[in-house]
Scaffold this motif. Structure first.
Motif, short mmCIF file in Angstrom:
data_model
loop_
_atom_site.label_atom_id
_atom_site.label_comp_id
_atom_site.label_asym_id
_atom_site.label_seq_id
_atom_site.Cartn_x
_atom_site.Cartn_y
_atom_site.Cartn_z
N LEU A 136 16.09 61.48 36.15
CA LEU A 136 15.44 61.07 37.41
C LEU A 136 15.20 59.56 37.38
O LEU A 136 15.49 58.85 38.35
CB LEU A 136 14.11 61.80 37.61
CG LEU A 136 14.17 63.27 38.02
CD1 LEU A 136 12.78 63.82 38.20
CD2 LEU A 136 14.97 63.45 39.30
N GLY B 118 12.34 62.58 44.23
CA GLY B 118 12.27 63.61 43.20
C GLY B 118 11.21 63.29 42.17
O GLY B 118 10.45 64.17 41.74
N LEU B 119 11.15 62.01 41.78
CA LEU B 119 10.12 61.58 40.83
C LEU B 119 8.73 61.78 41.41
O LEU B 119 7.81 62.24 40.71
CB LEU B 119 10.31 60.09 40.51
CG LEU B 119 11.21 59.72 39.35
CD1 LEU B 119 11.28 58.22 39.20
CD2 LEU B 119 10.68 60.34 38.05
N SER C 119 17.09 56.66 39.59
CA SER C 119 16.22 55.93 40.52
C SER C 119 16.24 54.43 40.23
O SER C 119 15.91 53.62 41.08
CB SER C 119 14.76 56.38 40.38
OG SER C 119 14.66 57.75 40.35
N LEU D 7 18.67 68.09 41.63
CA LEU D 7 18.96 66.67 41.43
C LEU D 7 19.43 66.43 40.00
O LEU D 7 20.44 65.75 39.76
CB LEU D 7 17.69 65.83 41.66
CG LEU D 7 17.23 65.58 43.08
CD1 LEU D 7 15.93 64.78 43.07
CD2 LEU D 7 18.29 64.81 43.84
N PHE D 8 18.68 67.00 39.05
CA PHE D 8 19.01 66.83 37.64
C PHE D 8 20.38 67.42 37.34
O PHE D 8 21.22 66.77 36.69
CB PHE D 8 17.93 67.49 36.78
CG PHE D 8 18.35 67.72 35.35
CD1 PHE D 8 18.48 66.65 34.48
CD2 PHE D 8 18.62 69.00 34.89
CE1 PHE D 8 18.86 66.86 33.17
CE2 PHE D 8 19.01 69.21 33.59
CZ PHE D 8 19.14 68.13 32.72
N VAL E 212 14.33 69.61 42.31
CA VAL E 212 14.43 68.61 41.25
C VAL E 212 15.43 69.08 40.19
O VAL E 212 16.21 68.28 39.65
CB VAL E 212 13.05 68.30 40.64
CG1 VAL E 212 13.17 67.39 39.43
CG2 VAL E 212 12.14 67.68 41.68
N PHE F 246 16.34 60.23 44.51
CA PHE F 246 15.85 60.50 43.16
C PHE F 246 14.42 60.00 43.01
O PHE F 246 13.62 60.60 42.28
CB PHE F 246 16.77 59.90 42.10
CG PHE F 246 17.92 60.79 41.76
CD1 PHE F 246 19.09 60.78 42.52
CD2 PHE F 246 17.85 61.68 40.69
CE1 PHE F 246 20.15 61.63 42.23
CE2 PHE F 246 18.90 62.53 40.39
CZ PHE F 246 20.05 62.51 41.16
#
Lengths: 275, 284
Positions: free
Chosen positions: B32, B260-261, B36, A115-116, A112, B257
């Motif tokens: 995120l 990811g959340l 998304s 991703l960020f 994560v 994403f």
């Protein structure tokens, strides 16, 4: 009574099992990796997608990524630790909020962060796939560990120092710079080293931030491949890269071992809990 | 005591630093959501569970195969690592002589310090071929579980070790005075006293297992289908992100994403529960 004996047997068996798996892993790496380790391996560029040649540029990239991560996270982490330990009343709302947010940050999975980092540093801030993006992403990741360890170090500094400084009419800033920070220095160094160790072990957060390029980086805005990413790439995407991957893994483990051992001994000397 | 002017300035500066550090989590959540949103606003969230399969390029976003892979892998690893880790801690505290305990503790620390990519590499080159001999292809849910077990075992062992060390000496002496056997003391006194440590250690380990990416990605086989046996190759949520981020664009990227959340949500719940169980914890 037989239950007692059974428990003793099982528990000792587990200890033997865990120990043997550890040595199994280590022996495997040493057998496959050690023959490749040599002076030139550390300085040469990797050739043939990493199957042959060395890890020179990769070591440079790794060092630069870690440098960026530490240079940015250290001031922020130190400021937060000093604020939480010296300038916040226990139980104050601001302190609680900061701590809670760091607790959550510590739990964020590394992918994560990846991703960020990709969305924020690479694209939103326009840094692209670069050593800078990767280092900044890692800086966010190690911040909770850094703050927690530094804060513990400051809290172990004797309270007499604070009282004596106050009695002498020293300002808190003077007490901090002349007494508390020097006294807590080993703990602060330990915090930095632990953070470097954590960052050096990271892969998932780097794949989409600092990228894959295994050339020697010219600047911080170049993409650079970290050692851990190199191991990943060699074992997953390069057939016949296993021997060099073992060697790189040995280098990485050795590096982390040195860093963590120094950190632990500093922390132990300072009697603070380390992860 | 009142603060001097310099102190006030320094405090303000530090506050800015702390605020920045505290805001990172919000920034992560914001990005995120932001990334998304392109997808979340077109499709209802149920489609992540009811679509036919995961083919994001074709507009199919079923994440349940990955979600179940993550859950199975985590569950399996925790089921193995919890007893092994607790046994390791018990060995340190009550069975090993001090010197051996120190050595074993150091070994657990070393195990904790090995990077996940190295575990993945070892799993891929050593463990997967062994399991492949048992039942091809070798890269499978089982291999993933075993590697994850190895990775989270130190988390359990170190947390429980610390919790056991905090068992009051008085309880130990009373147990000895009552003539309890070693196991009688452990099962009747030590483990119940340290139960919040056991719980938070296990939950922390579960959090690590959910969030682990590289090791699982390297050994679990990465087939995005519903797993039916331990020997099926699986793809976890984290591995899915790592595998597809490289080429994902548009809605596909947004779907990653979203996963990811989902991961963030799972970890937040675990952190919350772990905090509820044990107040004192370090970032293992």
């Amino acid at each position: 009574m037989s239950k007692n004996a059974l428990a003793t047997g099982l528990i000792c068996l587990v200890a033997v099992l865990v120990t043997s798996v550890f040595f199994w892993l280590l022996t495997d790496l040493v057998i496959h990796g050690l023959p490749r380790l040599s002076g030139p391996f550390f300085v040469e560029a990797s050739q043939n997608a990493g199957r042959s040649g060395g890890i020179g540029p990769i070591i440079v990239s790794t060092a630069l990524i870690l440098l960026v991560a530490i240079v940015t996270s250290a001031p922020l982490g130190l400021a937060t630790a000093v604020l939480l330990s010296e300038f916040t009343r226990p139980g104050s709302l601001f302190g609680r909020l900061v701590r809670r947010s760091l607790d959550v940050l510590a739990g964020v999975p590394s992918i994560v962060f990846g991703l960020f980092g990709n969305a924020f540093f690479c694209i939103y801030l326009g840094l692209g796939f670069s050593i800078l993006s990767g280092g900044l992403t890692l800086a966010c990741m190690v911040l909770p560990l850094l703050i927690r360890t530094a804060e513990q170090g400051l809290q172990v500094a004797p309270n007499d120092y604070r009282l004596a400084a106050a009695a002498l009419g020293m300002s808190r800033s003077a007490a901090l710079t002349h007494l508390l920070l020097p006294a807590a220095m080993p703990a602060l160094v330990a915090a930095l080293l632990l953070a470097i160790g954590r960052a050096g072990a990271e892969t998932a957060a780097l794949v989409f931030t600092s990228g894959y390029v295994d050339r020697m980086p010219d600047s911080l805005l170049d993409s650079g491949r970290a050692l851990s990413v190199h191991i990943y790439d060699l074992s997953m995407n390069v057939a016949g890269g296993d021997a060099n991957a073992s060697a790189a893994a040995l280098v990485l483990i050795g590096l982390l071992l040195i860093i963590n051992t120094i950190a632990m001994s500093l922390a132990k000397q300072w009697r603070i809990a380390t992860p | 005591m009142s603060l001097s002017n310099t102190d006030r300035q320094l405090a303000a500066l530090l506050r800015v630093g702390a605020l920045l550090a505290a805001v990172i989590v919000l920034l992560i959540l914001w990005f995120l959501f932001k990334e998304s949103w392109a997808l979340l606003r077109q499709v209802t969230w149920t489609r992540f569970f009811t679509d036919a399969s995961w083919h994001p390029v074709a507009g199919l976003y079923r994440i349940t195969p990955m979600l179940s892979a993550t859950l199975y892998a985590t569950l399996g690893a925790v089921l193995l690592a919890a007893p092994l880790g607790i046994a390791s801690a018990l060995f340190n505290q009550y069975y090993a002589p001090p010197l051996l305990a120190a050595v074993y503790r150091r070994l657990i620390g070393l195990l904790a310090g090995i990077p996940s990519v190295v575990y993945g590499f070892w799993g891929l080159t050593t463990l997967a071929p062994l399991i492949g001999r048992l039942h091809p292809p070798g890269v499978s849910l089982l291999t993933g579980i075993l590697i994850l077990t190895l990775m989270i075992l130190p988390t359990v062992a170190l947390t429980v070790d610390a919790a056991l060390a905090a068992v009051p000496v008085a309880s130990i002496r009373s147990a000895a005075a009552l003539g309890l056997s070693r196991w009688g003391f452990i099962s009747g006194v030590a483990l119940p006293t340290a139960r919040s440590g056991l719980a938070s250690g296990t939950l922390l380990a579960a959090g690590r297992a959910i969030g682990e990416t590289m090791a699982v990605l390297m050994v679990a086989g990465n087939v995005a289908g519903q797993p039916h046996s331990l020997f099926d190759p699986v793809r976890t949520l984290t591995a899915n992100i790592a595998l597809e981020m490289a080429y994902a664009t548009g809605d596909h990227r947004a779907a990653l994403f979203v996963s990811g959340l989902v991961l963030m949500g799972m970890v937040l719940v675990l952190v919350g529960v772990a905090e509820w169980f044990g107040k004192e914890r370090s970032y293992v």
